[in-house]
Design an enzyme around this catalytic site. Structure first.
Site, PDB file in Angstrom:
ATOM      1  N   ARG A  47      -6.289  -2.740  -1.791  1.00 52.62           N
ATOM      2  CA  ARG A  47      -6.334  -2.930  -0.649  1.00 52.62           C
ATOM      3  C   ARG A  47      -7.807  -2.456  -0.381  1.00 52.62           C
ATOM      4  O   ARG A  47      -8.394  -2.928   0.713  1.00 52.62           O
ATOM      5  CB  ARG A  47      -5.464  -1.962   0.310  1.00 52.62           C
ATOM      6  CG  ARG A  47      -5.531  -2.071   1.646  1.00 52.62           C
ATOM      7  CD  ARG A  47      -4.200  -1.847   2.501  1.00 52.62           C
ATOM      8  NE  ARG A  47      -4.163  -2.684   3.649  1.00 52.62           N
ATOM      9  CZ  ARG A  47      -4.243  -2.329   4.928  1.00 52.62           C
ATOM     10  NH1 ARG A  47      -4.217  -0.894   5.037  1.00 52.62           N
ATOM     11  NH2 ARG A  47      -4.036  -2.699   5.876  1.00 52.62           N
ATOM     12  N   HIS A  51     -10.583  -4.816   1.729  1.00 54.45           N
ATOM     13  CA  HIS A  51     -11.076  -4.378   3.291  1.00 54.45           C
ATOM     14  C   HIS A  51     -12.657  -4.183   2.911  1.00 54.45           C
ATOM     15  O   HIS A  51     -13.163  -4.229   4.040  1.00 54.45           O
ATOM     16  CB  HIS A  51     -10.324  -2.911   3.629  1.00 54.45           C
ATOM     17  CG  HIS A  51      -9.067  -3.324   4.344  1.00 54.45           C
ATOM     18  ND1 HIS A  51      -8.643  -2.551   5.359  1.00 54.45           N
ATOM     19  CD2 HIS A  51      -8.277  -4.382   3.916  1.00 54.45           C
ATOM     20  CE1 HIS A  51      -7.267  -3.201   5.717  1.00 54.45           C
ATOM     21  NE2 HIS A  51      -7.168  -4.260   4.722  1.00 54.45           N
ATOM     22  N   TRP A 190       6.880  -5.079   0.353  1.00 50.21           N
ATOM     23  CA  TRP A 190       7.502  -6.877   0.418  1.00 50.21           C
ATOM     24  C   TRP A 190       8.206  -7.061  -0.651  1.00 50.21           C
ATOM     25  O   TRP A 190       8.959  -8.297  -0.470  1.00 50.21           O
ATOM     26  CB  TRP A 190       6.082  -7.692   0.222  1.00 50.21           C
ATOM     27  CG  TRP A 190       5.212  -7.427   1.475  1.00 50.21           C
ATOM     28  CD1 TRP A 190       5.163  -8.296   2.203  1.00 50.21           C
ATOM     29  CD2 TRP A 190       4.126  -6.634   1.534  1.00 50.21           C
ATOM     30  NE1 TRP A 190       4.005  -7.967   3.153  1.00 50.21           N
ATOM     31  CE2 TRP A 190       3.574  -6.953   2.774  1.00 50.21           C
ATOM     32  CE3 TRP A 190       3.610  -5.129   0.902  1.00 50.21           C
ATOM     33  CZ2 TRP A 190       2.339  -6.155   3.377  1.00 50.21           C
ATOM     34  CZ3 TRP A 190       2.373  -4.473   1.564  1.00 50.21           C
ATOM     35  CH2 TRP A 190       1.870  -5.094   2.617  1.00 50.21           C
TER      36      TRP A 190
HETATM   37 FE1  HIF Z   1      -2.723  -6.634   3.084  1.00 49.46          FE
HETATM   38  N1  HIF Z   1      -1.581  -5.196   4.393  1.00 49.46           N
HETATM   39  N2  HIF Z   1      -3.187  -7.827   4.896  1.00 49.46           N
HETATM   40  N3  HIF Z   1      -3.609  -7.656   2.059  1.00 49.46           N
HETATM   41  N4  HIF Z   1      -2.548  -5.250   2.097  1.00 49.46           N
HETATM   42  C1  HIF Z   1      -1.143  -4.046   4.292  1.00 49.46           C
HETATM   43  C2  HIF Z   1      -1.030  -3.487   3.073  1.00 49.46           C
HETATM   44  C3  HIF Z   1      -1.833  -4.084   1.701  1.00 49.46           C
HETATM   45  C4  HIF Z   1      -2.664  -7.669   6.169  1.00 49.46           C
HETATM   46  C5  HIF Z   1      -1.958  -6.431   6.761  1.00 49.46           C
HETATM   47  C6  HIF Z   1      -1.357  -5.539   5.991  1.00 49.46           C
HETATM   48  C7  HIF Z   1      -4.126  -9.023   2.348  1.00 49.46           C
HETATM   49  C8  HIF Z   1      -3.859  -9.697   3.633  1.00 49.46           C
HETATM   50  C9  HIF Z   1      -3.503  -8.975   4.783  1.00 49.46           C
HETATM   51  C10 HIF Z   1      -2.825  -5.486   0.315  1.00 49.46           C
HETATM   52  C11 HIF Z   1      -3.450  -6.471  -0.061  1.00 49.46           C
HETATM   53  C12 HIF Z   1      -4.053  -7.611   0.695  1.00 49.46           C
HETATM   54  C13 HIF Z   1      -0.511  -3.385   5.489  1.00 49.46           C
HETATM   55  C14 HIF Z   1       0.059  -2.055   5.416  1.00 49.46           C
HETATM   56  C15 HIF Z   1      -0.767  -4.286   6.523  1.00 49.46           C
HETATM   57  C16 HIF Z   1      -0.442  -3.932   7.843  1.00 49.46           C
HETATM   58  C17 HIF Z   1      -0.925  -0.955   5.489  1.00 49.46           C
HETATM   59  C18 HIF Z   1      -0.180   0.602   5.574  1.00 49.46           C
HETATM   60  O1  HIF Z   1       0.378   0.684   6.280  1.00 49.46           O
HETATM   61  O2  HIF Z   1      -0.508   1.042   4.494  1.00 49.46           O
HETATM   62  C19 HIF Z   1      -3.071  -8.733   6.907  1.00 49.46           C
HETATM   63  C20 HIF Z   1      -2.595  -9.025   8.151  1.00 49.46           C
HETATM   64  C21 HIF Z   1      -3.545  -9.817   5.970  1.00 49.46           C
HETATM   65  C22 HIF Z   1      -4.039 -11.267   6.291  1.00 49.46           C
HETATM   66  C23 HIF Z   1      -2.866 -11.985   6.482  1.00 49.46           C
HETATM   67  C24 HIF Z   1      -4.890  -9.738   1.090  1.00 49.46           C
HETATM   68  C25 HIF Z   1      -3.917 -10.963   0.607  1.00 49.46           C
HETATM   69  C26 HIF Z   1      -2.453 -10.406   0.526  1.00 49.46           C
HETATM   70  C27 HIF Z   1      -6.256 -10.150   1.439  1.00 49.46           C
HETATM   71  C28 HIF Z   1      -4.710  -8.528   0.216  1.00 49.46           C
HETATM   72  O3  HIF Z   1      -5.208  -8.789  -0.964  1.00 49.46           O
HETATM   73  C29 HIF Z   1      -2.189  -4.487  -0.374  1.00 49.46           C
HETATM   74  C30 HIF Z   1      -2.291  -4.148  -1.818  1.00 49.46           C
HETATM   75  C31 HIF Z   1      -1.516  -3.582   0.445  1.00 49.46           C
HETATM   76  C32 HIF Z   1      -0.638  -2.277   0.141  1.00 49.46           C
HETATM   77  C33 HIF Z   1      -1.374  -0.817   0.331  1.00 49.46           C
HETATM   78  C34 HIF Z   1      -0.638   0.231  -0.125  1.00 49.46           C
HETATM   79  O4  HIF Z   1      -1.206   1.035   0.380  1.00 49.46           O
HETATM   80  O5  HIF Z   1       0.356   0.164  -0.709  1.00 49.46           O
END
Ligand code: HIF
Length: 290
Positions: A47, A51, A190
């Site tokens: 993540r 970001h 998920w």
């Molecule tokens: Fe995420 N994402 N993501 N994301 N994400 C969260 C957590 C992770 C979006 C929202 C969230 C991508 C796209 C989008 C990861 C990787 C990727 C969380 C929860 C939210 C809300 C955060 C928290 O509460 O800790 C949205 C709206 C996206 C666009 C549709 C990417 C494609 C899937 C680009 C991507 O690589 C990962 C890994 C996490 C888990 C982080 C963790 O701490 O476990």
């Protein structure tokens, strides 16, 4: 020399072997630091890399992983970046061990390493990012808002230069990790193996029935079978939209196609806006740990 200091012969120029050493140190630390979340820092590293990269704007050429400006407020305080301090702090001992690597190279390398170490595809990676100062922080609002629909997904990822197929391929990274109420407000993983990279995200989107969760938190979905899993509104948008859905179905059936297409699009994500002097064929293919 080992610490990346200049020598009488000139400045230290790291080789592919030096970057593999950085990879190995990250892999080693991932294997040892299991007292966090579901047992791995891998998802939060993925993540962080995303970001750092996903602020890119193709029209102005601003943002992207070149700069690592999330080290500074205001960017570190942007709501979307809540919780990413865990990932940045995890990497500090690695930065101390290899002071010659830039933060922006380190954060992206760590994202690639985490995907490989959690059983995902190889993510070829190359160095060349320079850290920038606080003035290069991107404005808030460039990262996606999970409460929105497919139009928002297309607007945000279109701004970075991705097409529909690439947006769906990327989304499979939500096979990893979970949402935290104290970070995004959402809650839950998920899938059932949040520390293993699989195509389960797509399988579950297709095979499960997703109901709106009844709770006091933000609108999110939960699986009918166990009520333990979570989908964000933006995740559900991928099965509501016909064009996105076609790719979701394809990746649910074909893990190899997902791994291949995910690797290509994640490589592209990590390289957005980076003025490389090297060529694509110079990318390093890291050897994963045993
Ligand atoms: Fe995420 N994402 N993501 N994301 N994400 C969260 C957590 C992770 C979006 C929202 C969230 C991508 C796209 C989008 C990861 C990787 C990727 C969380 C929860 C939210 C809300 C955060 C928290 O509460 O800790 C949205 C709206 C996206 C666009 C549709 C990417 C494609 C899937 C680009 C991507 O690589 C990962 C890994 C996490 C888990 C982080 C963790 O701490 O476990």
């Amino acid at each position: 020399y080992l610490n990346g200091e200049s020598t009488p012969a000139g400045p230290f120029v790291p080789t592919k072997e030096d970057y593999q050493k950085v990879y190995d140190a990250i892999a080693h630390r991932l294997a040892n630091e299991t007292d966090y979340d579901d047992g791995s820092y891998g998802p939060v590293l993925v993540r962080l890399a995303w970001h750092a990269s996903g602020t890119y704007d193709k029209t102005t050429g601003t943002g992207g992983s070149n700069g690592a400006t999330m080290r500074f407020a205001p960017e570190s305080d942007h709501g979307a970046n809540a919780g990413l301090k865990h990932a940045r702090d995890f990497l500090e001992p690695i930065k101390a061990q290899f002071p010659w690597i830039t933060y922006s190279d380190l954060w992206t390398l760590a994202g690639a390493a985490a995907i490989q170490e959690l059983g995902g595809p190889v993510i070829p990676w190359r160095p060349g990012r320079q850290d920038k100062d606080v003035a290069a922080c991107t404005p808030d609002g460039r990262l996606p808002d999970a409460s929105k629909n497919q139009d928002h997904i297309r607007a945000i990822f279109g701004r970075m230069g991705f097409d529909d197929r690439e947006m769906v391929a990327l989304s499979g990274a939500h096979a990893l990790g979970r949402a935290h109420t104290d970070r995004s407000g959402y809650e839950g993983p998920w899938d059932f193996s949040p520390t293993v990279f699989t195509n389960d995200y797509f399988k579950l989107l297709v095979d499960e029935k997703w109901n709106q969760r009844k709770w006091n938190g933000p609108a999110q979905f939960t699986d009918k079978t166990t009520s333990t899993l979570m989908m964000l509104p933006t995740d559900i948008a991928l099965i509501k939209d016909k064009v996105f859905r076609k790719h979701v179905d394809r990746y649910a059936k074909d893990q190899d196609a997902f791994f291949k297409e995910f690797s290509d699009v994640y490589v592209k994500l990590l390289e957005l806006g980076v003025p490389f002097e090297s060529k694509p064929e110079d990318r390093i293919v890291f050897k994963a740990s045993e």
